[in-house]
Design an enzyme around this catalytic site. Structure first.
Site, PDB file in Angstrom:
ATOM      1  N   GLY A  27      61.135  69.299  30.407  1.00 19.82           N
ATOM      2  CA  GLY A  27      62.037  68.438  29.649  1.00 19.82           C
ATOM      3  C   GLY A  27      63.339  69.077  29.238  1.00 19.82           C
ATOM      4  N   PRO A  87      59.119  72.853  33.871  1.00 19.77           N
ATOM      5  CA  PRO A  87      60.453  72.280  34.047  1.00 19.77           C
ATOM      6  C   PRO A  87      60.702  71.754  35.458  1.00 19.77           C
ATOM      7  CG  PRO A  87      60.556  74.655  34.204  1.00 19.77           C
ATOM      8  CD  PRO A  87      59.124  74.318  33.936  1.00 19.77           C
ATOM      9  N   GLY A  88      61.427  70.678  35.545  1.00 15.16           N
ATOM     10  CA  GLY A  88      61.881  70.176  36.838  1.00 15.16           C
ATOM     11  C   GLY A  88      63.399  70.245  36.866  1.00 15.16           C
ATOM     12  N   ARG A  89      64.005  69.305  36.151  1.00 16.42           N
ATOM     13  CA  ARG A  89      65.460  69.147  36.141  1.00 16.42           C
ATOM     14  C   ARG A  89      66.234  70.457  35.935  1.00 16.42           C
ATOM     15  NH1 ARG A  89      67.604  64.446  34.463  1.00 16.42           N
ATOM     16  NH2 ARG A  89      65.597  63.988  33.471  1.00 16.42           N
ATOM     17  N   ARG A 147      69.364  57.292  39.521  1.00 19.50           N
ATOM     18  CA  ARG A 147      69.424  57.558  38.064  1.00 19.50           C
ATOM     19  C   ARG A 147      70.407  56.663  37.302  1.00 19.50           C
ATOM     20  NH1 ARG A 147      70.913  61.751  36.002  1.00 19.50           N
ATOM     21  NH2 ARG A 147      69.411  61.835  34.307  1.00 19.50           N
ATOM     22  N   TYR A 185      68.472  54.548  34.573  1.00 16.76           N
ATOM     23  CA  TYR A 185      68.549  54.995  33.175  1.00 16.76           C
ATOM     24  C   TYR A 185      69.960  54.921  32.615  1.00 16.76           C
ATOM     25  CZ  TYR A 185      64.783  58.078  35.091  1.00 16.76           C
ATOM     26  OH  TYR A 185      63.703  58.621  35.732  1.00 16.76           O
ATOM     27  N   CYS A 215      73.433  45.783  47.405  1.00 13.14           N
ATOM     28  CA  CYS A 215      73.671  44.445  46.877  1.00 13.14           C
ATOM     29  C   CYS A 215      72.979  44.265  45.516  1.00 13.14           C
ATOM     30  CB  CYS A 215      73.180  43.431  47.902  1.00 13.14           C
ATOM     31  SG  CYS A 215      73.846  41.819  47.599  1.00 13.14           S
ATOM     32  N   GLU A 216      73.422  45.026  44.545  1.00 17.07           N
ATOM     33  CA  GLU A 216      72.944  44.971  43.156  1.00 17.07           C
ATOM     34  C   GLU A 216      74.113  45.375  42.265  1.00 17.07           C
ATOM     35  OE1 GLU A 216      69.898  44.166  42.014  1.00 17.07           O
ATOM     36  OE2 GLU A 216      68.833  44.165  43.932  1.00 17.07           O
ATOM     37  N   TYR A 238      65.684  64.549  40.669  1.00 15.28           N
ATOM     38  CA  TYR A 238      65.460  63.100  40.625  1.00 15.28           C
ATOM     39  C   TYR A 238      66.529  62.369  41.444  1.00 15.28           C
ATOM     40  CZ  TYR A 238      62.504  64.828  36.929  1.00 15.28           C
ATOM     41  OH  TYR A 238      61.562  65.553  36.232  1.00 15.28           O
TER      42      TYR A 238
HETATM   43  C1  LIG Z   1      54.146  65.647  33.336  1.00 11.21           C
HETATM   44  C2  LIG Z   1      55.548  66.102  33.561  1.00 11.21           C
HETATM   45  N1  LIG Z   1      55.799  67.415  33.543  1.00 11.21           N
HETATM   46  C3  LIG Z   1      57.056  67.885  33.748  1.00 11.21           C
HETATM   47  C4  LIG Z   1      58.114  67.025  33.949  1.00 11.21           C
HETATM   48  C5  LIG Z   1      59.474  67.612  34.181  1.00 11.21           C
HETATM   49  O1  LIG Z   1      60.449  67.193  33.307  1.00 11.21           O
HETATM   50  P1  LIG Z   1      61.922  67.760  33.436  1.00 11.21           P
HETATM   51  O2  LIG Z   1      62.380  67.490  34.811  1.00 11.21           O
HETATM   52  O3  LIG Z   1      62.697  67.012  32.439  1.00 11.21           O
HETATM   53  O4  LIG Z   1      61.863  69.218  33.129  1.00 11.21           O
HETATM   54  C6  LIG Z   1      57.893  65.648  33.940  1.00 11.21           C
HETATM   55  C7  LIG Z   1      59.023  64.730  34.107  1.00 11.21           C
HETATM   56  O5  LIG Z   1      59.073  63.635  33.682  1.00 11.21           O
HETATM   57  C8  LIG Z   1      56.573  65.176  33.745  1.00 11.21           C
HETATM   58  O6  LIG Z   1      56.309  63.870  33.751  1.00 11.21           O
END
Ligand SMILES: Cc1ncc(COP(=O)(O)O)c(C=O)c1O
Length: 438
Positions: free
Chosen positions: A248, A286-288, A330, A334, A360-361, A387
């Site tokens: 997150g 973490p992802g993002r 995105r 969002y 077409c949106e 994402y």
């Molecule tokens: C279970 C879970 N873990 C980790 C993440 C990664 O979140 P972020 O990309 O914000 O770090 C998510 C993203 O929604 C998630 O659903």
């Protein structure tokens, strides 16, 4: 934002001139470009913030499932946080050890559970259960496999939605969210686990939301998680291996400086010590924050358009590009805002352009941006490494975008764009009328 400008003002990522990629007939646009060296550096910096304490950085594969990205993170010692059987299989195929995979998800199918339980000699590191009801299901699958499944409970710490300060669609740790076991249901979950002889509780975890730009809600939720973890240990004498505070960590999409991922880690490590849980490994997912700023989406300007209004309202200038919400969802999903910049040098006086895609949106809209009055031929949408491609679709029959991977200042890998022909084949194969006609 990881892009730079060279001496002539051309936009570069990882030392590669992006216009060159857009002009290459084998690449073209729309194309995602990622800097693998910068992604590796981001992971290294985050891992260093643990200062040698036991930890796991489990990359959330949902943010970017490109093989070269997952492989480079595996090389940096990251694990994987997966949310489907396919992501699980991909993480293993990219060299991540089953011990370093955590699997979250509210509705894992039996097939998906089996994949997790059968992986490697002991199954994956943790099937993260998200409900009391999931526990007997995991137990039954493990029993029929003749194995003991390592399980973690994803706790929903009930953070106030407003306190999370993020879009409601990416807030997950509040009372109205479908995710995790509510705090009041934890005693039921622990009873279910006691009865589940083919599971072993190895950790407690949470993930409260994405794009958090303040440490406060993360720290507050971690305090709740640590208190609960200490209680579970004291009451159950359980031999837990880890506590997982989730992902997150937000990035700066252009609104200003943002807290660094290491700052979140340092803050929760201090709490973890205070809660007497220092012996447990700290997991983050973490992802993002590992990938977003190190990826861009290249697009070509198809044409411009001016809408002139009666009654004296200022005309509206549209920049119509060849990338749309099918490539980068995105903004439509969002109302997310990404910076849009020209690939070439900034030329001439700027004016306001409303940048929109071909889909077409009406929501296929990247917002109003200051770009040269004489419109650029090609642009980059910044901070698109997370994402982006993973949410891309072939809506409106549009091909999936191409992907290019840069490492050490040069292109090391690429994936071709989908084609009209492959889309037609995919949509018509198995259709008896089409088969008869051909
Ligand atoms: C279970 C879970 N873990 C980790 C993440 C990664 O979140 P972020 O990309 O914000 O770090 C998510 C993203 O929604 C998630 O659903």
């Amino acid at each position: 934002m990881a892009t730079t400008r060279d001496a002539r003002g051309n936009l570069c990522l990882g030392g590669v001139r992006l216009q060159t990629l857009a002009d290459d007939p084998a690449i073209g646009t729309p194309t995602y470009v990622y800097d693998l060296s910068a992604i590796a550096l981001e992971a290294r910096e985050l891992r260093e913030s643990f200062e040698g304490a036991p930890h796991l950085v489990a990359f959330a594969v949902k943010a970017n499932s490109a093989g070269p990205v997952v492989r480079v993170l595996a090389r940096e010692g990251c694990g994987a946080d997966v949310v489907s059987g396919s992501e699980l299989a991909l993480a293993l195929a990219c060299g991540i050890s089953p011990d370093h995979v955590v699997y979250s998800g509210v509705a894992k199918t039996d097939d998906e559970l089996d994949r997790a339980i059968f992986a490697g000699p002991r199954g994956i590191g943790a099937v993260q259960v998200e409900s009391v009801e999931e526990i007997p299901r995991v137990d039954a699958r493990a029993a029929s496999a003749g194995r003991v499944a390592r399980v973690a409970v994803r706790v929903n710490p009930g953070v106030d939605l407003a306190e999370l300060g993020t879009h409601a669609y990416i807030a997950t740790g509040h009372d109205e969210a479908k995710f995790g076991v509510a705090l009041d249901d934890m005693s039921l979950a622990l009873s279910a686990l006691r009865a589940a002889r083919h599971t072993e509780l190895v950790g407690l975890g949470m993930h409260v939301g994405s794009q958090l730009t303040s440490i406060t809600p993360y720290v507050d939720a971690s305090r709740t998680l640590f208190r609960l973890t200490a209680e579970v240990r004291a009451e159950q004498g359980k031999r837990l291996a880890f506590v997982d505070t989730g992902g997150g960590f937000g990035i700066d999409y252009g609104e200003g400086a943002c807290v660094r991922p290491g700052d979140f880690v340092r803050a929760v490590r201090a709490l973890q010590r205070a809660a007497g849980l220092d012996d447990l490994a700290l997991h983050v997912d973490p992802g993002r924050s590992l990938v977003a700023a190190n990826g861009v989406l290249l697009a070509r300007v198809v044409q411009s358009k001016v809408s002139r209004f009666q009654k004296g309202a200022a005309p509206l200038q549209w920049l119509l590009i060849d990338a749309g919400m099918n490539d980068l969802l995105r903004p439509a999903l969002y109302r997310a805002r990404h910076r849009v910049v020209p690939l070439g040098p900034d030329a001439g006086p700027p004016s306001n352009w409303r940048v929109v895609g071909p889909v077409c949106e009406s929501s296929d809209d990247f917002g109003i941006h200051m770009l040269p009055d004489s419109p650029p031929a090609a642009i980059a949408i910044l901070d698109a490494g997370a994402y982006g491609y993973t949410m891309a679709s072939s809506y409106n029959g549009r091909a999936l975008p191409a992907e290019v991977f840069i490492e050490g200042g040069r292109v090391v890998d690429r994936r071709a764009r989908g084609s009209v022909e492959s889309w037609i084949l995919e949509r018509t194969s198995g259709d008896s009328r089409a088969t008869k006609r051909s």
